[in-house]
Design a protein around this motif. Structure first.
Motif, PDB file in Angstrom:
ATOM      1  N   GLU A 906       0.824  -1.219   0.000  1.00  0.00           N
ATOM      2  CA  GLU A 906       0.000   0.000   0.000  1.00  0.00           C
ATOM      3  C   GLU A 906       0.852   1.259   0.000  1.00  0.00           C
ATOM      4  O   GLU A 906       0.563   2.219  -0.724  1.00  0.00           O
ATOM      5  N   HIS A 907       1.913   1.276   0.783  1.00  0.00           N
ATOM      6  CA  HIS A 907       2.755   2.470   0.875  1.00  0.00           C
ATOM      7  C   HIS A 907       3.365   2.817  -0.487  1.00  0.00           C
ATOM      8  O   HIS A 907       3.370   4.000  -0.900  1.00  0.00           O
ATOM      9  N   ALA A 908       3.858   1.810  -1.209  1.00  0.00           N
ATOM     10  CA  ALA A 908       4.491   2.063  -2.513  1.00  0.00           C
ATOM     11  C   ALA A 908       3.469   2.566  -3.528  1.00  0.00           C
ATOM     12  O   ALA A 908       3.766   3.460  -4.332  1.00  0.00           O
ATOM     13  N   ILE A 909       2.275   1.991  -3.489  1.00  0.00           N
ATOM     14  CA  ILE A 909       1.242   2.425  -4.440  1.00  0.00           C
ATOM     15  C   ILE A 909       0.876   3.887  -4.188  1.00  0.00           C
ATOM     16  O   ILE A 909       0.787   4.691  -5.124  1.00  0.00           O
ATOM     17  N   VAL A 910       0.688   4.237  -2.914  1.00  0.00           N
ATOM     18  CA  VAL A 910       0.325   5.619  -2.583  1.00  0.00           C
ATOM     19  C   VAL A 910       1.425   6.570  -3.020  1.00  0.00           C
ATOM     20  O   VAL A 910       1.165   7.642  -3.593  1.00  0.00           O
ATOM     21  N   GLN A 911       2.677   6.191  -2.790  1.00  0.00           N
ATOM     22  CA  GLN A 911       3.791   7.077  -3.122  1.00  0.00           C
ATOM     23  C   GLN A 911       3.872   7.304  -4.635  1.00  0.00           C
ATOM     24  O   GLN A 911       4.046   8.428  -5.094  1.00  0.00           O
ATOM     25  N   ARG A 912       3.703   6.235  -5.412  1.00  0.00           N
ATOM     26  CA  ARG A 912       3.833   6.385  -6.863  1.00  0.00           C
ATOM     27  C   ARG A 912       2.651   7.142  -7.469  1.00  0.00           C
ATOM     28  O   ARG A 912       2.834   7.922  -8.400  1.00  0.00           O
ATOM     29  N   VAL A 913       1.461   6.901  -6.947  1.00  0.00           N
ATOM     30  CA  VAL A 913       0.296   7.610  -7.502  1.00  0.00           C
ATOM     31  C   VAL A 913       0.374   9.093  -7.178  1.00  0.00           C
ATOM     32  O   VAL A 913       0.139   9.952  -8.043  1.00  0.00           O
ATOM     33  N   THR A 914       0.732   9.434  -5.929  1.00  0.00           N
ATOM     34  CA  THR A 914       0.801  10.852  -5.560  1.00  0.00           C
ATOM     35  C   THR A 914       1.980  11.551  -6.219  1.00  0.00           C
ATOM     36  O   THR A 914       1.977  12.773  -6.367  1.00  0.00           O
ATOM     37  N   THR A 915       3.007  10.813  -6.618  1.00  0.00           N
ATOM     38  CA  THR A 915       4.101  11.412  -7.389  1.00  0.00           C
ATOM     39  C   THR A 915       3.631  11.738  -8.801  1.00  0.00           C
ATOM     40  O   THR A 915       3.960  12.789  -9.358  1.00  0.00           O
TER      41      THR A 915
END
Length: 980
Positions: A906-915
């Motif tokens: 979940e953390h990686a998905i959130v980071q990439r989408v918000t980037t």
């Protein structure tokens, strides 16, 4: 000049005699192009690399099809463009394919893989068009492919595609009826759809494929009734007709009490009117035996579902569509109690004629609404006449006859003839005005218009048959008209009347026969037959005066060209003229010719049509048309109403959040489950409401709350002390929820992802000056509609740079720029930052300008990624779902993907989408979904992103956006971020 005029004359002459007109097709190569080079320019345009040329070619081809031109030879060139990336070209290609797929089946089959790829297209219009083309290919070999495509489309996220799937079901059924069982499964699935766009189409498919499967409607009956008001008009008509048949099989007759009362009253009459032949004791026993049965049947209470249907269809009487109004009218006529049928009268004043003959009282208050206007077409005039005739009674007949008197002066002869027939029907139905009508019609015999006189004669003939002995003067008057009236039907009617009642005019009848014998050879066949009949009747009643005339007429008829007249003459001669060879039948000649004939009954042509459903084609034609479904009879006993009950999930039964909260207290099953907790954003408000209820000693709730809720509240108030422990746990959960909210808000305001830097000017191109920029994602204080761009200037040269500023800004229409403040001095080796604002108008168009120093000018441009055109917003889970539900269909894009190995938590998905996009995180109760929300900076259009993870790295990306173009581009960027 002369040659051109001759050419024009030749063209006009050829077209005048019906020969084909020779013209050129603008879409073809030219007037004189050969057949083998036809449409070459279009083929070249379709093979071009430019979408604009392809679009122009497709527009011209579709225009050719609209004019009826044959464009089938372009099929191979068009099919190649199915895979075009331009949506407009793609849509026009599918329009062409739908037209020619059935004719060019072999070529279409070669492209079937392309259509199958179209079924997976992100655009819902393309998916629907591909399915429409596939269902238009009428080849049994692809039935399995069509079935698979329909099943997938029935589960599509877009209601438009599901609607197209419903349309394809009848096509597949007509191609291969053996697929009925599988199609019924699809229909059952689509019937459960809650979208109004799908409802009408799937009910139509149900009616075409399996109208006998009433059991499929049980669970969806109430839903269809509630959705009816929002369905499109075509779907409303289909659903209403289906529900009419359904209601006739599932509910009791609402007029059963009236029919029982009529039976009871008729029974009383026969009882009291009977003689002493039967014993009174036996009658009393029978009456006592029937009494319990009548008592059991008499009470009638309308089923709530029956009432639901009547209540939800009543507003549709205000529809602008006449078909919808007619459908509701027939539903009320066949299903409603008689006391309620009157509500449809006002909505149907212009079209209903049958109802006026069945339920006169309904339309009597609106009598003047049926008066005929001069602007009405003849068909409407005739129908209004039918209604006025049906509504005529002793109280209003004088008014109606005065109205008819005006209509007879009309210039429309067909209408005048219909009016005269209507007068005749009024005279037949109402005996008090018969003489008045007859006298009025006799006055019309002196009319100058021959058609009026002829129609009057025909009607008078029918009226005189009722009381001939009283109207011998009228018969004499009509006999004198034989010299003037030339209409065959009128002459035949006069002759029949004189022959039938020759005893009332013994002196005039022979003279009429003499005149008719003179003109026998010139008369029409129908008149000749009546002359023969007149001669035979006079021969039998007054042979002394008419014997020779009769023989003369029979001799003329013996050699007539018409075989009916020859046969009639031979038959009558053998019957009335005694000879040695004549048989026993001649003894009964008088009984055959002079028998009393019943008076004709003038009836409306719309009578006795009640065995057909009102408003159907069969009802209009008074004959059973193909595809007509009989309206079922009312059941004797009411079927089980529980079949329409639908099992509702437990949480939806709660009428308020308080009820839901109390249920959780009683059943603390979900309290230990983190993934299935309710909406956290409402927990604190629920807690406050709980305390308010305790402090106010549980004041009375609103009337809309259910009894079950009140009972549960009273129980909870009695056991407040037992709930104290549960309340402590709930307070802890509220605190946890608040903490989660704070964390998510902080994530929204300050995304953890690092800002991406872009190069604006390279140090070599800038001769030592390098400029980079990033989108700071901070609101620009003067103007919130601008995107903040943070610029970093670095002087790599040996000398100082002075007067850094912007000039010659070139922008697309609507875009704006707020320039950064001028940097007066940038020493060598030093770095400076500045912020500028750009309003991109929600587009990715570049902002071009010159970056100037004291000595140089550099042309630069800033083009934003689509993810930087938005700002984050905070939504609760319920608000997200509500907004997402409103952005379905064309505003939703879904893609399947495989996540990168480093991006499966979940953390990686959130980071990439918000980037990739400036979006805010939305709280979600499921750990397999990540939700994000934002609004575009300029227009504030909502953008919703959902990433749903599955097993082994599989995932599904869904973007809902009010602006389709931004949604399409955002999907590409987010996909790239998650897969690389």
């Amino acid at each position: 000049m002369s040659s051109s005029s001759a050419f024009n004359d030749e063209k006009s002459g050829s077209s005048s005699v019906g020969e084909p007109e020779y013209g050129h097709d603008p879409a073809s190569g030219g007037i004189f192009s050969s057949d083998y080079k036809r449409h070459d320019d279009l083929k070249e345009m379709l093979d071009s690399n430019k979408d604009s040329l392809k679009l122009e070619a497709m527009k011209r081809i579709v225009a050719m099809i609209a004019r009826g031109k044959n464009a089938s030879d372009l099929f191979p060139a068009v099919v190649k463009n199915v895979a075009s990336k331009n949506i407009e070209v793609k849509k026009l290609v599918y329009v062409y394919l739908v037209r020619y797929a059935e004719e060019q089946q072999d070529l279409a089959l070669l492209s079937i893989s392309t259509f199958q790829r179209g079924l997976k297209d992100p655009n819902q219009l393309i998916r629907a068009s591909a399915l429409r083309v596939l269902s238009s290919i009428r080849v049994t070999i692809i039935v399995p492919i069509m079935m698979l495509a329909i099943k997938e489309a029935a589960s599509d996220m877009s209601p438009y595609v599901r609607k197209t799937a419903a349309h394809a079901i009848p096509k597949l059924y007509s191609l291969d009826p053996e697929q009925k069982d599988q199609l019924i499964e699809v229909i059952e699935k689509l019937l459960a759809d809650k979208t109004t766009l799908v409802a009408g189409s799937v009910v139509m498919a149900f009616e075409e494929v399996c109208p006998e499967r009433i059991d499929l409607i049980h669970k969806n009956y109430r839903k269809l009734c509630n959705l009816l008001i929002d369905v499109e008009e075509w779907g409303q008509v289909v659903i209403i007709n289906m529900l009419t048949r359904y209601a006739r099989t599932q509910f009791l007759n609402p007029n059963i009490n009236e029919s029982l009362l009529e039976e009871g009253s008729s029974g009383d009459k026969t009882f009291y009117g009977s003689d002493d032949d039967e014993d009174e004791d036996e009658d009393e026993k029978e009456k006592k035996a029937e009494a319990p049965a009548m008592a059991k049947r008499k009470p009638y209470v309308m089923d709530p579902d029956h009432r639901l249907l009547l209540r939800n269809t009543k507003p549709l009487l205000q529809s602008r569509n006449a078909a919808v109004v007619m459908a509701v009218a027939q539903l009320y006529f066949h299903l409603a109690p008689k006391a309620e049928v009157g509500v449809i009268a006002k909505a149907l004043l212009e079209v209903l004629h049958f109802l006026s003959s069945v339920s006169q009282g309904m339309f009597e208050p609106y009598l003047k609404s049926f008066y005929i206007r001069s602007t009405d077409p003849t068909l409407i005039k005739v129908l209004k006449l039918e209604v006025l005739t049906n509504l005529a009674n002793e109280t209003n007949i004088s008014t109606i006859l005065r109205e008819f008197q005006t209509y007879i002066k009309s210039m429309d002869k067909d209408f005048v003839a219909a009016t005269i027939q209507a007068i005749g029907r009024c005279a037949t139905n109402i005996g008090e005005v018969r003489d008045t009508c007859l006298n009025g019609l006799v006055q019309l015999l002196s009319n100058r218009d021959e058609l009026v006189v002829a129609e009057s004669v025909v009607v008078i003939k029918k009226l005189l048959q009722m009381q001939p002995e009283k109207h011998s003067d009228i018969i004499k008057h009509m006999a004198k008209l034989t010299d003037n009236i030339q209409v065959p039907m009128a002459r035949a009617s006069i002759l029949w009347l004189i022959g039938e009642y020759c005893e009332h005019v013994p002196k005039i009848a022979p003279d009429v026969l003499r005149n008719m014998a003179k003109s026998f050879t010139n008369e029409e066949d129908i008149v000749k037959l009546q002359i023969i009949n007149l001669a035979a009747k006079l021969y039998l009643t007054n042979s002394k005066q008419t014997k020779l005339l009769t023989q003369y007429v029979l001799n003329l008829a013996k050699y007539d060209q018409n075989y009916d007249i020859r046969d009639r003459a031979r038959f009558i001669r053998q019957l009335i003229v005694p000879t040695e060879k004549c048989g026993a039948l001649s003894k009964y000649a008088k009984k055959l010719f002079l028998a009393l004939k019943p008076a004709p009954v003038l009836e409306s042509p719309f009578k006795d049509r009640d065995h057909f459903q009102l408003g159907s084609l069969s009802h209009l034609l008074n004959a059973k048309a193909g595809g007509y479904q009989e309206l079922p009879d009312w059941p004797e006993a009411a079927p089980d109403p529980s079949v329409r009950n639908v099992e509702v999930p437990e949480w939806t039964k709660c009428s308020s959040r308080e009820k839901r909260k109390e249920k959780k207290v009683e059943k603390p099953f979900y309290s230990d489950s983190e993934g299935e907790s309710g909406p956290t954003e409402s927990a604190d408000s629920d807690e406050e409401r709980k305390h308010e209820r305790k402090n106010k000693q549980r004041k009375s709730d609103s009337e809309s709350e259910s009894d079950e809720e009140e009972e549960s509240e009273s129980e909870s108030s009695q056991s407040e002390s037992e709930e104290s422990e549960a309340e402590v746990k709930k307070k802890k959960k509220v605190l946890e929820a608040l903490i989660i909210h704070l964390v998510l808000c902080l994530q929204t305001i300050s995304p953890s992802s690092a800002l991406k830097n872009y190069e604006l000017l390279h140090r070599i191109t800038g001769e030592g000056l390098s400029v980079g920029y990033c989108f700071s994602r901070q609101p620009l204080s003067p103007d919130a509609n601008m995107v903040a761009v943070q610029m970093q200037f670095t002087n790599n040269a040996a000398s100082d740079t002075k007067n850094l500023h912007m000039e010659d800004v070139k922008l697309q229409s609507g875009m704006r720029v707020k320039e950064f403040p001028e940097i007066e001095l940038l020493p060598a080796g030093e770095t400076a930052t500045a912020v500028m604002g750009i309003d991109f108008c929600d587009s990715t168009q570049a902002a071009n300008f010159q970056l100037c120093t004291h000595a140089k000018k550099f042309f630069v441009s800033i083009q934003p990624p689509v993810g930087e055109l938005m700002r984050p917003v905070f939504l609760t889970e319920n608000e997200f779902k509500k907004e997402q539900g409103q952005l379905m269909g064309m505003n939703e894009i879904t893609e399947k993907l495989t996540l990168d190995a480093k991006c499966r938590n979940e953390h990686a998905i959130v980071q990439r989408v918000t980037t990739a996009a400036n979006l805010g995180r939305v709280p979600c109760g499921s750990d397999k979904e990540c939700r994000f929300a934002g609004r575009t900076v300029t227009s504030g259009s909502l953008v919703l992103v959902t990433v749903a993870t599955k097993e082994e790295g599989a995932a599904q990306l869904t973007v809902n956006c009010e602006k389709m173009l931004i949604g399409t581009m955002l999907v590409k960027d987010v996909l790239l971020a998650l897969t690389q």
